[in-house]
Design a protein around this motif. Sequence first.
Motif, PDB file in Angstrom:
ATOM      1  N   ILE A 612       0.860  -1.187   0.000  1.00  0.00           N
ATOM      2  CA  ILE A 612       0.000   0.000   0.000  1.00  0.00           C
ATOM      3  C   ILE A 612       0.894   1.233   0.000  1.00  0.00           C
ATOM      4  O   ILE A 612       1.747   1.385   0.883  1.00  0.00           O
ATOM      5  N   THR A 613       0.688   2.078  -0.996  1.00  0.00           N
ATOM      6  CA  THR A 613       1.463   3.310  -1.089  1.00  0.00           C
ATOM      7  C   THR A 613       0.527   4.513  -1.001  1.00  0.00           C
ATOM      8  O   THR A 613      -0.614   4.479  -1.483  1.00  0.00           O
ATOM      9  N   HIS A 614       1.007   5.583  -0.375  1.00  0.00           N
ATOM     10  CA  HIS A 614       0.234   6.810  -0.211  1.00  0.00           C
ATOM     11  C   HIS A 614       0.972   7.954  -0.893  1.00  0.00           C
ATOM     12  O   HIS A 614       2.200   8.063  -0.799  1.00  0.00           O
ATOM     13  N   ALA A 615       0.219   8.833  -1.557  1.00  0.00           N
ATOM     14  CA  ALA A 615       0.787  10.006  -2.229  1.00  0.00           C
ATOM     15  C   ALA A 615      -0.154  11.187  -2.041  1.00  0.00           C
ATOM     16  O   ALA A 615      -1.377  11.008  -1.912  1.00  0.00           O
ATOM     17  N   ASP A 617      -2.747  14.019  -2.633  1.00  0.00           N
ATOM     18  CA  ASP A 617      -3.834  14.114  -3.612  1.00  0.00           C
ATOM     19  C   ASP A 617      -3.756  15.475  -4.311  1.00  0.00           C
ATOM     20  O   ASP A 617      -3.908  16.530  -3.673  1.00  0.00           O
ATOM     21  N   THR A 637      -3.438  17.681   8.562  1.00  0.00           N
ATOM     22  CA  THR A 637      -3.128  16.509   7.749  1.00  0.00           C
ATOM     23  C   THR A 637      -3.334  16.823   6.288  1.00  0.00           C
ATOM     24  O   THR A 637      -4.176  17.650   5.919  1.00  0.00           O
ATOM     25  N   GLN A 640      -4.457  12.408   0.995  1.00  0.00           N
ATOM     26  CA  GLN A 640      -3.595  11.494   0.247  1.00  0.00           C
ATOM     27  C   GLN A 640      -4.437  10.502  -0.536  1.00  0.00           C
ATOM     28  O   GLN A 640      -5.584  10.201  -0.179  1.00  0.00           O
ATOM     29  N   THR A 641      -3.838  10.010  -1.606  1.00  0.00           N
ATOM     30  CA  THR A 641      -4.438   8.910  -2.365  1.00  0.00           C
ATOM     31  C   THR A 641      -3.766   7.605  -1.958  1.00  0.00           C
ATOM     32  O   THR A 641      -2.593   7.599  -1.557  1.00  0.00           O
ATOM     33  N   GLU A 642      -4.505   6.503  -2.036  1.00  0.00           N
ATOM     34  CA  GLU A 642      -3.998   5.190  -1.630  1.00  0.00           C
ATOM     35  C   GLU A 642      -3.952   4.261  -2.837  1.00  0.00           C
ATOM     36  O   GLU A 642      -4.933   4.146  -3.581  1.00  0.00           O
ATOM     37  N   SER A 643      -2.795   3.616  -3.033  1.00  0.00           N
ATOM     38  CA  SER A 643      -2.620   2.678  -4.138  1.00  0.00           C
ATOM     39  C   SER A 643      -2.275   1.302  -3.562  1.00  0.00           C
ATOM     40  O   SER A 643      -1.347   1.182  -2.747  1.00  0.00           O
TER      41      SER A 643
END
Length: 689
Positions: A612-615, A617, A637, A640-643
């Motif tokens: 799981i990676t976060h970047a 948004d 905070t 973020q998007t979750e992949s």
Amino acid sequence: MGLDGTQGQRAIGVDRPAELYKASAVPTQRSGPFDLAGWAGEPRPEAAPGVYRYGYRPADPARTKDAGVPAGPLLLRAALNLLVGWFAYIYGVNLVFALAGLFGLLNGLSQTAAVIVLLLVNAAVVAGVVKLFGRMGRWPEVWRRYVAPLLARTVTHEQPDELQDAAQPTGPADPWHQLRYGGADLAARHLDTEHVGDVDYVRIQRAWETVLADPELLPAFTEQIAERGAAACAHPSEARDLPGRSARHDLLTRQVRLGTAQDVIKNPPAHRTAGFALDPTLLGTSLLAVGPAGTGKTAHLARPVAEALCLQALAGTACAVVIGSADADLGPDEWYDVVIAPGDPQSAYGLDLFGAAKDVDEAAARLADALLPDELAARTESARTALQQIVGPFHAAFRRYPGVRELRALLGGDPDSFVALGKTLREAELLEVYQPDLQHRVRQHGRADDPGALLADRLALLDRPAFAGCFPGAEPGKPAFAMRALDHPLRVRVKLPERSHPEAARMLSRLVTGQFVQATAVREERALFAGLVVDDASAALDAHTVRGLQRMRGANAGAVLLLRTLVDLPEALRAPLFGAVGCRMAFPGIAPWDGKLFSEAWGTHLVQETAITHAPDTSGGLLRRAARVGRKALSGTTAQTESVTTRDVERHRWSPSELAHALPTGHAVISLSTVAGEQVPPLLVDLRS
């Protein structure tokens, strides 16, 4: 072979054969009644290697999965699916008839035909609804948990068997069915009146198999039963059970239960929650167990296996050799026919140093291997030659093997001993044959690299007053056990003097283990399983023994070897030992470098790995960006998007770190291999259950 499994003999490899079996030390049967019919009729279905088959019922994988669902969600999901299924049934029937009427399929039907069609449509829709919504709602699990017990209590007033659809008992309701309808009806009727234990039953059944192979033995078999009842065809020691037996055994399948395979994802589904057991098909590939002191290797492995082998010997299906220190808990002396305790004046038996081989040179070579420590392994070949140059002429001259003191004197170059040996050879007209060997030994004496002097120094450790009479020689001593006696259902315990004579104990451990490997390869009676248990194998293994472990698979023999750490072995032996054994067992607390060998031997397997990676948004227009800025200002905070990425990767079944630090107390990890080549990946087993 006789009905007692001794080929008509009671003399087994000692100078005074009548003293080998102590009929005066006959243990009594276990207290309490033994339900022979129930025990013999208990189901023993075929199962994967390592599964304790007595009373085993294979689990349905779907049921096993549903059994873990809590009651609340299970009932709620079942009720929702029932409700939806009811509406699906009502509207489904109406839809079918509407479509049938639309296409005119119901036109011209008689009243009887219309009723039949109605019933068929309803049955088809009900079947579809039950199959679809019953599977989603787990209705079979609800039935098993709640409906079936309720019906059993209200209708039959009995508690239902939770495994009622499992395998039913396959054994005969009549334990003596084969005898009763095979021509020994009188014997069967006589046994019906006797108290028969599990050892008695297996022993008598084995004798009956001998009768079936040779019908001429039927009168002798019937006479034995008539005279002795359940004690017929007994082991030569007359023992019918072991005192103080504690492990769970099933002598029909020759299994001993050691624990329970845990319900964890690392274990194969067929083994989860099932009893874990060992039997000769697994022990025939040999087992290596590694773990620090105090982790239960002796209590949870060595003692139960020794107990199982002794029980099987009483039943006429095995012979056992158990090696350990004098204070090791490997069962009382009453378990064994021969107890060899060098250094103990109360010991009744000695050990034949050359007792495994009929060939003189081979026997001398095995003794030379045992005498030299690991650090002198490079001189093993010259030591073998030196010992053969002495033992061969001596055996030819005196028709016996030399004693420890005689052998030490000849290897040390004692002139009087050489003169006496030469004189005897001359009188027997054998001097010309063996003179080159003797001359070579004389020339080697006094040189710095003389292996004879080294062997003489090592033999001095056995030439002690404490060991007087323990090894055969010119002087009369204790009856000596010879390892070639493994053709008989014999139980042998070797107590090593590790406290008083540690180096001598190491030599004797290596000698007895090497003789066992040597003897099993040439024994004639291979119907008996020959089992060896070594409580501390750090001194018992050398290159010859490791090579012999694989040959034992075809000789119906195997060894259980216990080690505290692999570091106790020479580095050159560690990898070959792992390759030679078929079963490997790791106990809690092993060192990471030991765990590395286990991990490499057990290999890798594919597992699903989720990353799981976060970047941050950055999507959307001006309005969404402004909303994210406000959110960050208020909450601190960042949106973020979750992949999520899923892939199959190779991982060690058990990593060195897991073996060294993650194993719970009282557990072990063991991999199995049968003589036929079937393998079982590593199992996490609770040895306390």
